[in-house]
Design a protein around this motif. Structure first.
Motif, PDB file in Angstrom:
ATOM      1  N   MET A 211       0.836  -1.202   0.000  1.00 45.86           N
ATOM      2  CA  MET A 211       0.000   0.000   0.000  1.00 45.86           C
ATOM      3  C   MET A 211       0.871   1.253   0.000  1.00 45.86           C
ATOM      4  O   MET A 211       0.854   2.045   0.948  1.00 45.86           O
ATOM      5  CB  MET A 211      -0.932  -0.004   1.228  1.00 45.86           C
ATOM      6  CG  MET A 211      -1.816  -1.229   1.358  1.00 45.86           C
ATOM      7  SD  MET A 211      -2.890  -1.181   2.830  1.00 45.86           S
ATOM      8  CE  MET A 211      -4.014   0.148   2.398  1.00 45.86           C
ATOM      9  N   PRO A 212       1.632   1.489  -1.056  1.00 45.55           N
ATOM     10  CA  PRO A 212       2.573   2.617  -1.052  1.00 45.55           C
ATOM     11  C   PRO A 212       1.907   3.981  -0.999  1.00 45.55           C
ATOM     12  O   PRO A 212       2.408   4.901  -0.329  1.00 45.55           O
ATOM     13  CB  PRO A 212       3.361   2.423  -2.352  1.00 45.55           C
ATOM     14  CG  PRO A 212       2.462   1.603  -3.227  1.00 45.55           C
ATOM     15  CD  PRO A 212       1.717   0.709  -2.303  1.00 45.55           C
ATOM     16  N   TYR A 213       0.791   4.168  -1.709  1.00 41.21           N
ATOM     17  CA  TYR A 213       0.156   5.489  -1.739  1.00 41.21           C
ATOM     18  C   TYR A 213      -0.431   5.864  -0.378  1.00 41.21           C
ATOM     19  O   TYR A 213      -0.203   6.959   0.131  1.00 41.21           O
ATOM     20  CB  TYR A 213      -0.933   5.522  -2.809  1.00 41.21           C
ATOM     21  CG  TYR A 213      -0.406   5.391  -4.213  1.00 41.21           C
ATOM     22  CD1 TYR A 213       0.622   6.206  -4.670  1.00 41.21           C
ATOM     23  CD2 TYR A 213      -0.925   4.443  -5.086  1.00 41.21           C
ATOM     24  CE1 TYR A 213       1.120   6.086  -5.958  1.00 41.21           C
ATOM     25  CE2 TYR A 213      -0.432   4.311  -6.376  1.00 41.21           C
ATOM     26  CZ  TYR A 213       0.592   5.130  -6.804  1.00 41.21           C
ATOM     27  OH  TYR A 213       1.089   5.008  -8.070  1.00 41.21           O
ATOM     28  N   VAL A 214      -1.183   4.947   0.206  1.00 35.89           N
ATOM     29  CA  VAL A 214      -1.767   5.223   1.522  1.00 35.89           C
ATOM     30  C   VAL A 214      -0.671   5.397   2.566  1.00 35.89           C
ATOM     31  O   VAL A 214      -0.729   6.311   3.401  1.00 35.89           O
ATOM     32  CB  VAL A 214      -2.734   4.092   1.935  1.00 35.89           C
ATOM     33  CG1 VAL A 214      -3.219   4.292   3.369  1.00 35.89           C
ATOM     34  CG2 VAL A 214      -3.929   4.038   0.990  1.00 35.89           C
ATOM     35  N   SER A 215       0.353   4.553   2.514  1.00 32.74           N
ATOM     36  CA  SER A 215       1.449   4.653   3.480  1.00 32.74           C
ATOM     37  C   SER A 215       2.183   5.974   3.345  1.00 32.74           C
ATOM     38  O   SER A 215       2.544   6.616   4.348  1.00 32.74           O
ATOM     39  CB  SER A 215       2.434   3.494   3.280  1.00 32.74           C
ATOM     40  OG  SER A 215       1.812   2.255   3.518  1.00 32.74           O
ATOM     41  N   GLY A 216       2.421   6.411   2.101  1.00 32.37           N
ATOM     42  CA  GLY A 216       3.105   7.675   1.891  1.00 32.37           C
ATOM     43  C   GLY A 216       2.306   8.864   2.395  1.00 32.37           C
ATOM     44  O   GLY A 216       2.858   9.779   3.026  1.00 32.37           O
ATOM     45  N   LEU A 217       1.012   8.853   2.142  1.00 34.05           N
ATOM     46  CA  LEU A 217       0.166   9.943   2.618  1.00 34.05           C
ATOM     47  C   LEU A 217       0.046   9.923   4.142  1.00 34.05           C
ATOM     48  O   LEU A 217       0.005  10.982   4.790  1.00 34.05           O
ATOM     49  CB  LEU A 217      -1.220   9.848   1.977  1.00 34.05           C
ATOM     50  CG  LEU A 217      -1.279  10.226   0.495  1.00 34.05           C
ATOM     51  CD1 LEU A 217      -2.614   9.797  -0.121  1.00 34.05           C
ATOM     52  CD2 LEU A 217      -1.079  11.730   0.312  1.00 34.05           C
ATOM     53  N   LEU A 218       0.014   8.721   4.723  1.00 32.90           N
ATOM     54  CA  LEU A 218      -0.035   8.610   6.177  1.00 32.90           C
ATOM     55  C   LEU A 218       1.245   9.170   6.790  1.00 32.90           C
ATOM     56  O   LEU A 218       1.204   9.895   7.793  1.00 32.90           O
ATOM     57  CB  LEU A 218      -0.229   7.150   6.583  1.00 32.90           C
ATOM     58  CG  LEU A 218      -0.615   6.886   8.040  1.00 32.90           C
ATOM     59  CD1 LEU A 218      -2.038   7.365   8.309  1.00 32.90           C
ATOM     60  CD2 LEU A 218      -0.493   5.399   8.369  1.00 32.90           C
ATOM     61  N   LEU A 219       2.396   8.843   6.194  1.00 33.80           N
ATOM     62  CA  LEU A 219       3.670   9.372   6.677  1.00 33.80           C
ATOM     63  C   LEU A 219       3.702  10.892   6.564  1.00 33.80           C
ATOM     64  O   LEU A 219       4.128  11.584   7.503  1.00 33.80           O
ATOM     65  CB  LEU A 219       4.819   8.751   5.880  1.00 33.80           C
ATOM     66  CG  LEU A 219       6.217   9.344   6.120  1.00 33.80           C
ATOM     67  CD1 LEU A 219       6.636   9.175   7.578  1.00 33.80           C
ATOM     68  CD2 LEU A 219       7.247   8.705   5.191  1.00 33.80           C
ATOM     69  N   THR A 220       3.230  11.408   5.433  1.00 35.74           N
ATOM     70  CA  THR A 220       3.226  12.855   5.241  1.00 35.74           C
ATOM     71  C   THR A 220       2.328  13.542   6.271  1.00 35.74           C
ATOM     72  O   THR A 220       2.688  14.590   6.829  1.00 35.74           O
ATOM     73  CB  THR A 220       2.744  13.204   3.822  1.00 35.74           C
ATOM     74  OG1 THR A 220       3.528  12.493   2.867  1.00 35.74           O
ATOM     75  CG2 THR A 220       2.875  14.692   3.566  1.00 35.74           C
ATOM     76  N   GLY A 221       1.169  12.954   6.534  1.00 29.95           N
ATOM     77  CA  GLY A 221       0.284  13.511   7.544  1.00 29.95           C
ATOM     78  C   GLY A 221       0.896  13.495   8.929  1.00 29.95           C
ATOM     79  O   GLY A 221       0.755  14.448   9.703  1.00 29.95           O
ATOM     80  N   ALA A 222       1.603  12.405   9.254  1.00 29.71           N
ATOM     81  CA  ALA A 222       2.261  12.312  10.558  1.00 29.71           C
ATOM     82  C   ALA A 222       3.360  13.356  10.685  1.00 29.71           C
ATOM     83  O   ALA A 222       3.514  14.000  11.734  1.00 29.71           O
ATOM     84  CB  ALA A 222       2.825  10.912  10.761  1.00 29.71           C
ATOM     85  N   LEU A 223       4.136  13.545   9.619  1.00 26.75           N
ATOM     86  CA  LEU A 223       5.188  14.561   9.641  1.00 26.75           C
ATOM     87  C   LEU A 223       4.583  15.958   9.791  1.00 26.75           C
ATOM     88  O   LEU A 223       5.119  16.797  10.528  1.00 26.75           O
ATOM     89  CB  LEU A 223       6.019  14.481   8.360  1.00 26.75           C
ATOM     90  CG  LEU A 223       6.897  13.225   8.196  1.00 26.75           C
ATOM     91  CD1 LEU A 223       7.533  13.200   6.813  1.00 26.75           C
ATOM     92  CD2 LEU A 223       7.967  13.169   9.277  1.00 26.75           C
ATOM     93  N   GLY A 224       3.476  16.192   9.124  1.00 27.26           N
ATOM     94  CA  GLY A 224       2.803  17.474   9.274  1.00 27.26           C
ATOM     95  C   GLY A 224       2.287  17.675  10.686  1.00 27.26           C
ATOM     96  O   GLY A 224       2.365  18.775  11.240  1.00 27.26           O
ATOM     97  N   SER A 225       1.802  16.612  11.292  1.00 24.48           N
ATOM     98  CA  SER A 225       1.251  16.695  12.641  1.00 24.48           C
ATOM     99  C   SER A 225       2.320  17.025  13.677  1.00 24.48           C
ATOM    100  O   SER A 225       2.030  17.673  14.681  1.00 24.48           O
ATOM    101  CB  SER A 225       0.560  15.372  12.998  1.00 24.48           C
ATOM    102  OG  SER A 225      -0.165  15.488  14.194  1.00 24.48           O
ATOM    103  N   LEU A 226       3.539  16.589  13.449  1.00 30.97           N
ATOM    104  CA  LEU A 226       4.603  16.893  14.405  1.00 30.97           C
ATOM    105  C   LEU A 226       5.337  18.190  14.056  1.00 30.97           C
ATOM    106  O   LEU A 226       6.330  18.544  14.694  1.00 30.97           O
ATOM    107  CB  LEU A 226       5.588  15.721  14.523  1.00 30.97           C
ATOM    108  CG  LEU A 226       6.309  15.220  13.271  1.00 30.97           C
ATOM    109  CD1 LEU A 226       7.581  15.996  13.004  1.00 30.97           C
ATOM    110  CD2 LEU A 226       6.636  13.733  13.446  1.00 30.97           C
TER     111      LEU A 226
END
Length: 505
Positions: free
Chosen positions: A386-401
């Motif tokens: 699931m590269p697309y969902v995983s990448g967007l999840l990572l980006t969201g987490a980075l934005g959150s921190l």
């Protein structure tokens, strides 16, 4: 255009009614109604946003009509309740947040097939109520819409939630109901106080702000005002799910559907932040100044407590709940400074946190649908299937921190710039909480998307373009706020500067 804000509230109501009346054996019609209604209302928010004149300030695009008069029980001070709607620099960013998250949540509800008419109907009622909270120019009307949010949330959780959905829906109703009791007592007390300081009793938010600014410092009324502020603040803590009234949020998040979680974490808990700025800061400035240290301490406690508790969470939804609590702790710390910079930071945090929380819940919802679980221990290596969902999840987490280039970074910089000027030691502890967030979010991402992929998860299908669209839209919005912070700062700057000046910041 004068009634544009009114239509922002009415359009989702019409979409909800259409959903309920659509044929029950066809989920496409209620879905189309919800998507169209949420899109049109969001577009209308954009029109109002672009048409707002920050230089003129104040409430614009106003619609006011007398609703009823309260005169029997309070014959010495009769008061008119109005159907008043409008937008100013404080409400517009939150209306925009509601529009973006509302449309994203409606789109993310594609998998709902059971009782789709009711689901989309309640979802649109919830969206209309949230718009109403931020658009109301009458305190009684604001409370009416705030109460209206309880009904659709109860059914959305209780019918379409997880195994303990009924318990979660009841817990949500009990906690928010307790908050409502405190709020209605505080609101009526504030209205009564306005009558005592002169000018007549009113629920009009602009009139209340002016009257209580000019006469609210009367020595004889200070004890009453202090009690009302503490009552209001306690109710706001419940609304925002902050320590020590936070336990309802992680449990409700763990049971609610993904799209409902997007609205719950993204917008519903932000109503408490709005109440603090609009009612506490706007109408009781002297009390905010008096209890600023208490507010700041509670903010730091939430930052640290949520950061520590997040480490032991194995469920992504509960972890995101504590992330939200931490963000709202930053909001309180910044808002307590009551400086123009701190207030802008608080508003940025509220908006950016809402966008990022909705983004992360959308991603976690897709993972849960594919993998059958959101427990981190049962996941791992999802970046391969699931590269697309995983990448967007990572980006969201980075934005959150607080990754630079995203709205949360701007919010935290402004928030701590304001808070350090007033509470340097407390702010230093708050920074520790931000560092904790970086650790637990990246640790959660590592356990979920990196490392070896369990054999049972190797064949998982990635999110389709239609499924990841809400995540992309939310990511664009949060990057837009981070790269072009003037989109909020210019609109809200004058309103927040006036708010800070009224308190003495």
């Amino acid at each position: 255009m004068h009634a544009a804000v009114l239509w922002i509230v009415l359009i989702p109501l019409a979409a909800g009614l259409t959903s309920w009346l659509a044929p029950k054996n066809n989920s496409s019609i209620p879905r189309a109604a919800a998507l169209l209604g949420s899109l049109i209302s969001a577009a209308l928010v954009g029109v109002v946003y672009l048409g707002y004149d920050p230089a003129a300030g104040g409430v614009q695009f106003a619609f006011t009509k007398t609703w009823f008069t309260i005169g029997d029980a309070l014959a010495d001070m009769p008061v008119q309740v109005t159907l008043g709607f409008g937008a100013d620099g404080l409400s517009l960013p939150l209306l925009a947040l509601t529009g973006v998250v509302g449309f994203a949540a409606a789109w993310a509800s594609k998998g709902v097939r059971t009782r789709a008419n009711e689901y989309y109907g309640w979802l649109m009622i919830l969206l209309a109520a949230l718009y109403g909270v931020f658009a109301a120019t009458d305190l009684f009307l604001l409370f009416f819409f705030l109460e209206l949010t309880l009904v659709p949330m109860y059914f959305l959780i209780g019918i379409w939630g997880g195994e303990e959905r009924k318990k979660a829906a009841t817990k949500f109703l009990i906690y928010r109901g307790m908050s409502s009791i405190g709020l209605v007592m505080a609101f009526f007390g504030i209205a009564y106080l306005s009558g005592k300081v002169g000018g007549g009793m009113t629920f009009d938010i602009t009139s209340l702000t002016q009257q209580l600014h000019s006469g609210g410092a009367a020595a004889g009324l200070a004890p009453v005002a202090g009690a009302l502020f503490l009552l209001l603040f306690a109710a706001i803590l419940v609304e925002e799910a902050l320590v020590p009234f936070h336990t309802w949020l992680p449990f409700v998040h763990s049971q609610a559907p993904a799209a409902v979680n997007m609205l719950l974490g993204g917008v519903v808990v932000k109503t408490g932040a709005y109440l603090f700025l609009r009612v506490a800061g706007g109408m009781m400035p002297a009390m905010v100044a008096r209890y600023a240290l208490l507010v700041a301490v509670i903010g730091v406690i939430n930052i640290l407590w949520a950061g520590l508790i997040a480490f032991v969470q194995g469920d992504w939804r509960r972890l995101l709940a504590y992330t939200t609590i931490s963000h709202m702790g930053v909001f309180l710390l910044a808002a307590a400074s009551m400086t123009p910079v701190g207030l802008q930071g608080a508003l940025f945090v509220a908006v950016s946190s809402g966008l990022l929380t909705a983004l992360l819940f959308a991603g976690v919802g897709i993972i849960g649908e594919r993998a059958g679980t959101v427990e981190m221990a049962a996941l791992g290596g999802l970046s391969k299937p699931m590269p697309y969902v995983s990448g967007l999840l990572l980006t969201g987490a980075l934005g959150s921190l607080g990754l630079p280039g995203m709205g949360q970074f701007v919010g935290e910089i402004l928030s701590f710039s304001g808070s350090f000027s007033v509470f340097p030691r407390l702010s230093a502890f708050g920074i520790i909480g931000i560092l904790l967030a970086a650790v637990y979010l990246l640790w959660a991402i590592q356990r979920t998307t990196f490392g070896p992929t369990p054999a049972t998860k190797e064949g998982l299908r990635d999110g389709t373009p239609g499924e990841v669209l809400p995540m992309v839209l939310l990511l664009i919005a949060v990057i837009g706020v981070g790269v072009f912070p003037a989109v909020i700062g210019q609109t809200a700057g004058g309103t927040l500067a006036a708010l800070a000046a009224g308190i003495g910041g």
